[in-house]
Design a protein around this motif. Structure first.
Motif, mmCIF file in Angstrom:
data_model
loop_
_atom_site.group_PDB
_atom_site.id
_atom_site.type_symbol
_atom_site.label_atom_id
_atom_site.label_comp_id
_atom_site.label_asym_id
_atom_site.label_seq_id
_atom_site.Cartn_x
_atom_site.Cartn_y
_atom_site.Cartn_z
ATOM 1 N N LYS A 11 1.044 -1.159 -0.004
ATOM 2 C CA LYS A 11 -0.019 0.090 0.055
ATOM 3 C C LYS A 11 0.779 1.321 0.028
ATOM 4 O O LYS A 11 1.904 1.224 0.701
ATOM 5 C CB LYS A 11 -0.855 -0.110 1.043
ATOM 6 C CG LYS A 11 -2.168 -0.935 1.149
ATOM 7 C CD LYS A 11 -2.756 -0.900 2.316
ATOM 8 C CE LYS A 11 -4.029 -2.098 2.096
ATOM 9 N NZ LYS A 11 -5.038 -1.897 3.446
ATOM 10 N N GLY A 13 -0.318 5.113 0.096
ATOM 11 C CA GLY A 13 -1.276 5.978 0.292
ATOM 12 C C GLY A 13 -2.532 5.284 0.085
ATOM 13 O O GLY A 13 -3.058 4.449 0.610
ATOM 14 N N ASN A 14 -3.243 5.948 -0.779
ATOM 15 C CA ASN A 14 -4.799 5.245 -1.147
ATOM 16 C C ASN A 14 -4.529 4.149 -2.384
ATOM 17 O O ASN A 14 -5.395 3.669 -2.634
ATOM 18 C CB ASN A 14 -5.636 6.289 -1.833
ATOM 19 C CG ASN A 14 -6.127 7.312 -0.426
ATOM 20 O OD1 ASN A 14 -6.167 7.128 0.602
ATOM 21 N ND2 ASN A 14 -6.299 8.458 -1.006
ATOM 22 N N TYR A 15 -3.322 3.813 -2.625
ATOM 23 C CA TYR A 15 -3.006 2.745 -3.838
ATOM 24 C C TYR A 15 -2.471 1.547 -3.128
ATOM 25 O O TYR A 15 -1.917 1.468 -2.138
ATOM 26 C CB TYR A 15 -1.909 3.574 -4.862
ATOM 27 C CG TYR A 15 -2.746 4.728 -5.517
ATOM 28 C CD1 TYR A 15 -3.953 4.689 -6.129
ATOM 29 C CD2 TYR A 15 -1.973 5.780 -5.255
ATOM 30 C CE1 TYR A 15 -4.455 6.018 -6.826
ATOM 31 C CE2 TYR A 15 -2.504 7.203 -6.027
ATOM 32 C CZ TYR A 15 -3.735 7.000 -6.441
ATOM 33 O OH TYR A 15 -4.171 8.361 -6.951
ATOM 34 N N GLU A 16 -2.700 0.469 -3.957
ATOM 35 C CA GLU A 16 -1.998 -0.687 -3.515
ATOM 36 C C GLU A 16 -1.538 -1.644 -4.959
ATOM 37 O O GLU A 16 -2.357 -1.893 -5.762
ATOM 38 C CB GLU A 16 -3.488 -1.614 -3.175
ATOM 39 C CG GLU A 16 -2.902 -2.871 -2.533
ATOM 40 C CD GLU A 16 -4.071 -3.510 -1.987
ATOM 41 O OE1 GLU A 16 -4.029 -3.786 -0.714
ATOM 42 O OE2 GLU A 16 -5.075 -3.758 -2.385
#
Length: 256
Positions: A11, A13-16
């Motif tokens: 992960k 931030g808001n990304y994976e």
């Protein structure tokens, strides 16, 4: 033996990375000045790029080539992140800068030349921060896995692997982009794997098609050199694409 018993995601931030959707890291080879990186960040973000890349320190084969502008460049990247919301990715070359990177950088990149820098890899094993580990340009699969294990052995399994091409006898392209490494490294490590079609080919006209090929091979994302004025890029202009083409690649990726 696999680094991890189960496949994992990383992960940022808001990304994976390693999730359901591939991610695109985009930006210039080198941060040249404040206006340049902020302008590129804004336009790359508009085209759908997820993370911002930019060279702060540039390890170059020739000592006479542009070497980057250092920490000053990182302050510009931080400002670009504040404006666009894009997490930043840049290369660490010296442990003396690690504390500053820990504070300001979202993904610490280890470039091809430092894949064998084991003291640096050991130090990154002790931190709580994602690491983007590029394959050395002459590295075997086993050597690349061992470099990742240096980081994981210290407890940090937030590792994103990056295939960026290996040296071959043919000089038509800058490197030979080894897409077989994508399924192999995913199987052998359990880590997410992305592809760098810019360094992998060294040719602007091949970046788009090899991006699609990388995704077809199962890549979890791409890292692409992009510039608002690619022909004016101070480094790697031959492999740097324009923002419009970046948008086309991302659009095609989304459709796929």
């Amino acid at each position: 033996m696999r680094i991890l018993e189960e496949d994992r995601t990383v992960k940022v931030g808001n990304y994976e990375f390693g999730g359901d959707k591939p991610l695109v890291i985009a930006g210039p080879c080198s941060v040249e000045n404040r206006d340049q990186i902020i302008d590129i960040a804004k336009k790359a973000r508009e085209k759908g790029a997820h993370l911002l890349r930019g060279g702060v320190f540039k390890p170059r084969t020739s000592p006479y080539d542009f070497q980057g502008i250092g920490i000053e460049a990182l302050t510009y990247m931080v400002e670009a992140k504040q404006i666009t919301g894009m997490p930043i990715v840049t290369e660490l070359m010296d442990l003396a800068h690690l504390d500053y990177f820990l504070e300001h950088v979202d993904v610490i990149q280890i470039g091809s030349r430092n894949m064998y820098n084991y003291p640096l890899l050991k130090a990154l094993g002790e931190i709580d921060k994602p690491v983007l580990l590029k394959r050395g340009f002459s590295a075997t699969i086993k050597e690349w896995i061992c470099s990742a294990e240096y980081i994981a052995k210290g407890g940090n399994t937030q590792i994103i692997l990056c295939e960026r091409g290996i040296r071959s006898f043919d000089s038509y392209t800058r490197n030979m982009l080894d897409l077989t490494a994508v399924p192999i490294m995913k199987k052998e490590t359990g880590l997410p794997v992305i592809v760098d079609p810019s360094h992998g080919t060294g040719r602007r006209e091949l970046v788009g098609i090899m991006s699609k090929a990388a995704l077809a091979a199962g890549a979890d994302g791409l890292i692409i050199e992009a510039h608002t004025h690619p022909d004016l890029s101070v480094s790697d202009k031959e492999q740097t694409i324009g923002i419009e083409e970046l948008g086309q690649i991302i659009h095609q990726m989304t459709a796929l």
